[in-house]
Design a protein around this motif. Structure first.
Motif, PDB file in Angstrom:
ATOM      1  N   MET A   1       0.718  -1.288  -0.014  1.00 20.18           N
ATOM      2  CA  MET A   1      -0.341  -0.043   0.029  1.00 20.18           C
ATOM      3  C   MET A   1       0.784   1.229  -0.001  1.00 20.18           C
ATOM      4  O   MET A   1       0.139   2.379  -0.244  1.00 20.18           O
ATOM      5  CB  MET A   1      -0.861   0.246   1.126  1.00 20.18           C
ATOM      6  CG  MET A   1      -1.982  -1.005   1.114  1.00 20.18           C
ATOM      7  SD  MET A   1      -3.244  -0.748   2.410  1.00 20.18           S
ATOM      8  CE  MET A   1      -2.017  -1.503   3.897  1.00 20.18           C
TER       9      MET A   1
ATOM     10  N   THR B   1      -7.324  -0.945   0.119  1.00 18.90           N
ATOM     11  CA  THR B   1      -6.852  -0.322  -1.199  1.00 18.90           C
ATOM     12  C   THR B   1      -8.189   0.523  -1.277  1.00 18.90           C
ATOM     13  O   THR B   1      -7.903   2.029  -1.879  1.00 18.90           O
ATOM     14  CB  THR B   1      -6.428  -0.979  -2.081  1.00 18.90           C
ATOM     15  OG1 THR B   1      -5.289  -1.952  -1.960  1.00 18.90           O
ATOM     16  CG2 THR B   1      -6.454  -0.307  -3.422  1.00 18.90           C
TER      17      THR B   1
ATOM     18  N   CYS C   1      -2.929   1.022  -5.611  1.00 15.92           N
ATOM     19  CA  CYS C   1      -3.403   1.924  -4.324  1.00 15.92           C
ATOM     20  C   CYS C   1      -2.432   3.085  -4.443  1.00 15.92           C
ATOM     21  O   CYS C   1      -1.239   3.170  -4.749  1.00 15.92           O
ATOM     22  CB  CYS C   1      -2.789   1.222  -3.224  1.00 15.92           C
ATOM     23  SG  CYS C   1      -3.388   1.856  -1.531  1.00 15.92           S
TER      24      CYS C   1
ATOM     25  N   ASN D   1      -7.841   4.852  -1.250  1.00 16.74           N
ATOM     26  CA  ASN D   1      -8.275   5.157  -2.944  1.00 16.74           C
ATOM     27  C   ASN D   1      -9.161   6.329  -2.549  1.00 16.74           C
ATOM     28  O   ASN D   1      -9.453   7.294  -3.291  1.00 16.74           O
ATOM     29  CB  ASN D   1      -8.401   4.448  -3.966  1.00 16.74           C
ATOM     30  CG  ASN D   1      -6.940   3.692  -4.449  1.00 16.74           C
ATOM     31  OD1 ASN D   1      -5.880   4.127  -4.163  1.00 16.74           O
ATOM     32  ND2 ASN D   1      -7.272   2.516  -5.160  1.00 16.74           N
TER      33      ASN D   1
END
Length: 376
Positions: free
Chosen positions: A1, A317, A45, A321
């Protein structure tokens, strides 16, 4: 990430470099950010930098049974959302101490709890929240509003709910000591024995102030820290890697308990610790009488793997986002740079959109003393 992502598509904004002066827009209309469909937040990500502590401060005070000491429990008088003022006082202090103005410059400044709510919003279907925001010198200052929902759920309204809230504080009290384990001589050491009878007082808090970034959004947040596993290192070492989060949860007895823990508890545990950079969470699993049955350690970065691919679960993720896209959008709709004005940001039933509304010259997040002191 944490890997760099140069190809992340900005589906809601194509802005990459934000101007220093923002263009005034029509503030009469209610602005809305759609949460669904979540599929648009899949994919690579966005970048999240390791949080670095820039300062810390404290609030001082004038089979374990977690109910012990409940009758002497000292509950913080202000039990709702924490105002942002003490966090801003700490930033004012560090600004006077260091010449580097960029040290406390950010796009958004608030408590970690606010960022946690936003990070978890894609999978939040029944917990409303409301925030206040003020734009000053191109920085958005945010604090949580004290609503009927927060009043009811902060410490509970029934005696049972209040007792269960106390269990969490008592677990923290039982899990910590004021000196290094290497200094403990035996199991009869007073430091260990006295933990059971020590009065739990929520007025006493230790707060870390950390700086990080999510995508193009520079963030500063304050967060209460439960404890650390060693002596706090001196600067320039980053102490967040030594911090530990302490939690309690109902003991897991069946598949339903497992699902509820992974779906509703772990997402909050992960988001809260991930945002500030806390690497480890220790959970005390207790029964319905408040007795700790077992203790388990979770590594923050490994929690998303626990739920990955399971039906009805959450995706880290998507959370990151989503937050990145929302912050970018928020910076295009909160444009009135006025320390005496504010916006209301809310997420309510049916939990499909986040709404932002300019409310004018009232309910400013900033105290008068911050208007001049925090001119970056």
């Amino acid at each position: 990430m944490s890997q760099s992502n140069k190809t992340l598509k900005r589906t809601l904004s194509n802005i990459t470099d934000y101007p220093q002066k923002r263009t005034k827009v029509d503030t009469k209309n209610l602005k809305q950010f759609s949460v669904h469909p979540l599929a648009r937040f899949n994919g690579p990500c966005t970048t999240f930098k390791q949080p670095v502590e820039i300062m810390s401060f404290s609030y001082d005070n004038e089979h374990c049974d977690l109910s012990h000491g409940y009758e002497t429990f000292v509950q913080r008088e202000q039990s709702g959302p924490e105002p942002i003022h003490s966090l801003l006082d700490s930033l004012d202090n560090i600004q006077k101490k260091y010449a580097d103005k960029n040290l406390i410059k950010a796009d958004l400044i608030t408590w970690r709890g606010v960022f946690t709510k936003i990070l978890c919003t894609p999978y939040n279907r029944n917990e409303p929240w409301e925030l206040g925001a003020t734009l000053w010198n191109n920085t958005i200052f945010i604090e949580e509003h004290d609503t009927e929902y927060t009043k009811e759920h902060s410490t509970g309204t029934t005696p049972r709910q209040k007792l269960m809230s106390y269990w969490g504080y008592k677990f923290e009290n039982l899990s910590t000591i004021t000196k290094l384990p290497s200094e403990i001589i035996s199991s009869d050491d007073p430091e260990l024995i006295n933990r059971k009878t020590t009065i739990v007082n929520t007025n006493v808090q230790y707060c870390s102030v950390a700086k990080t970034s999510l995508g193009n959004n520079k963030l500063i947040m304050g967060a209460e820290i439960d404890c650390l596993c060693d002596v706090k290192p001196e600067k320039p070492a980053n102490p967040v890697e030594k911090y530990i989060e302490l939690k309690t949860s109902k003991v897991i007895e069946n598949e339903k308990d497992t699902f509820n823990f992974e779906r509703y508890k772990l997402i909050k545990f992960w988001a809260q610790s991930f945002l500030i950079g806390v690497p480890k969470i220790i959970v005390g699993f207790r029964d319905d009488k408040g007795r700790v049955m077992n203790v388990q350690e979770f590594k923050t970065m490994e929690i998303p793997r626990i739920v990955k691919g399971k039906n009805g679960m959450w995706n880290a993720t998507v959370c990151l986002n989503f937050a990145n896209e929302f912050f970018e959008w928020l910076r295009t709709v909160i444009v009135i740079d006025d320390p005496n004005s504010s916006y209301t940001i809310s997420f309510q039933s049916p939990f499909k959109d986040i709404k932002v509304e300019f409310v004018g010259k009232k309910n400013s997040v900033l105290a008068e003393r911050h208007i001049e002191s925090l001119k970056f």
